[in-house]
Motif scaffolding. Structure first.
Motif, PDB file in Angstrom:
ATOM      1  N   HIS A  13       0.853  -1.190   0.000  1.00 29.70           N
ATOM      2  CA  HIS A  13       0.000   0.000   0.000  1.00 29.70           C
ATOM      3  C   HIS A  13       0.890   1.241   0.000  1.00 29.70           C
ATOM      4  O   HIS A  13       1.861   1.311   0.754  1.00 29.70           O
ATOM      5  CB  HIS A  13      -0.887   0.046   1.245  1.00 29.70           C
ATOM      6  N   TYR A  14       0.538   2.206  -0.826  1.00 30.24           N
ATOM      7  CA  TYR A  14       1.172   3.520  -0.832  1.00 30.24           C
ATOM      8  C   TYR A  14       0.156   4.483  -0.241  1.00 30.24           C
ATOM      9  O   TYR A  14      -1.033   4.424  -0.573  1.00 30.24           O
ATOM     10  CB  TYR A  14       1.537   3.958  -2.256  1.00 30.24           C
ATOM     11  N   CYS A  28      -4.946   5.134   1.153  1.00 32.87           N
ATOM     12  CA  CYS A  28      -4.105   3.986   0.799  1.00 32.87           C
ATOM     13  C   CYS A  28      -4.417   3.610  -0.637  1.00 32.87           C
ATOM     14  O   CYS A  28      -5.582   3.517  -1.024  1.00 32.87           O
ATOM     15  CB  CYS A  28      -4.405   2.798   1.697  1.00 32.87           C
ATOM     16  N   LEU A  44       8.050   2.458  -6.437  1.00 32.01           N
ATOM     17  CA  LEU A  44       6.701   1.929  -6.590  1.00 32.01           C
ATOM     18  C   LEU A  44       6.026   2.372  -7.879  1.00 32.01           C
ATOM     19  O   LEU A  44       6.257   3.489  -8.344  1.00 32.01           O
ATOM     20  CB  LEU A  44       5.810   2.407  -5.431  1.00 32.01           C
ATOM     21  N   VAL A  46       2.306   3.082  -8.463  1.00 32.84           N
ATOM     22  CA  VAL A  46       1.089   3.255  -7.666  1.00 32.84           C
ATOM     23  C   VAL A  46      -0.116   3.250  -8.596  1.00 32.84           C
ATOM     24  O   VAL A  46      -0.148   3.953  -9.600  1.00 32.84           O
ATOM     25  CB  VAL A  46       1.158   4.575  -6.859  1.00 32.84           C
ATOM     26  N   HIS A  60       9.359   3.133   3.973  1.00 37.25           N
ATOM     27  CA  HIS A  60       8.369   2.330   4.691  1.00 37.25           C
ATOM     28  C   HIS A  60       7.843   3.121   5.874  1.00 37.25           C
ATOM     29  O   HIS A  60       8.595   3.780   6.585  1.00 37.25           O
ATOM     30  CB  HIS A  60       9.011   1.026   5.186  1.00 37.25           C
ATOM     31  N   TRP A  74       4.995   3.826   2.341  1.00 37.42           N
ATOM     32  CA  TRP A  74       4.391   2.557   1.934  1.00 37.42           C
ATOM     33  C   TRP A  74       4.346   1.640   3.149  1.00 37.42           C
ATOM     34  O   TRP A  74       5.090   1.805   4.103  1.00 37.42           O
ATOM     35  CB  TRP A  74       5.157   1.895   0.782  1.00 37.42           C
TER      36      TRP A  74
END
Length: 140
Positions: A13-14, A28, A44, A46, A60, A74
């Motif tokens: 999830h970003y 998210c 990523l 997205v 993270h 993320w």
């Protein structure tokens, strides 16, 4: 709870930033890891409702006290762990009981029954084992 090491192709999830005026809130979004720079730093792709967005060197995030995450970070997708663990444990039990005779193995009489009739201590152990394997990233 330990987390798996990030790898290219994994879904995470970003957390979007949202807009300063609040027209759009932080959300998210599904994302795919496209490069790994370390255990907490990834690139990523997205997936937004409006299209793809590519973001480099995303850090993270850990949940804040209210359970939300900082925009621009993320994290691993949240899971309904107990439900997922029980579903997998049940499928494992049913397959195990079905396949055991063809491998020359006779299972215990107490557990040789449908999932809803398996003794509670046996069932809770199987769910706990699956939950741990999910937590450790051994199974997804």
């Amino acid at each position: 709870m330990s987390q798996p090491d990030p790898a290219v192709g994994q879904i995470v999830h970003y957390v979007s930033y949202g807009t300063p005026g609040g027209e759009y809130t932080s959300q998210c979004r599904a994302a795919i890891i496209t490069a790994v720079h370390g255990p907490f730093l990834v690139d990523l792709a997205v997936l937004n409702p409006e299209g793809l967005f590519f973001n480099r060197e995303v850090t993270h995030g850990e949940p804040k006290a209210d359970g939300s995450y900082e925009g621009g970070s993320w994290h691993w997708p949240e899971r309904v762990m107990s439900q997922r663990a029980e579903e997998i444990a049940q499928q494992f039990h049913e397959a195990y009981e079905e396949l055991a005779p063809s491998h020359g193995y006779e299972t215990r009489e107490a557990s040789r029954r449908p999932w809803n009739e398996v003794p509670e201590n046996n069932k809770s152990l199987m769910v706990a084992v699956v939950g741990r394997l999910l937590d450790e990233g051994v199974i997804c």
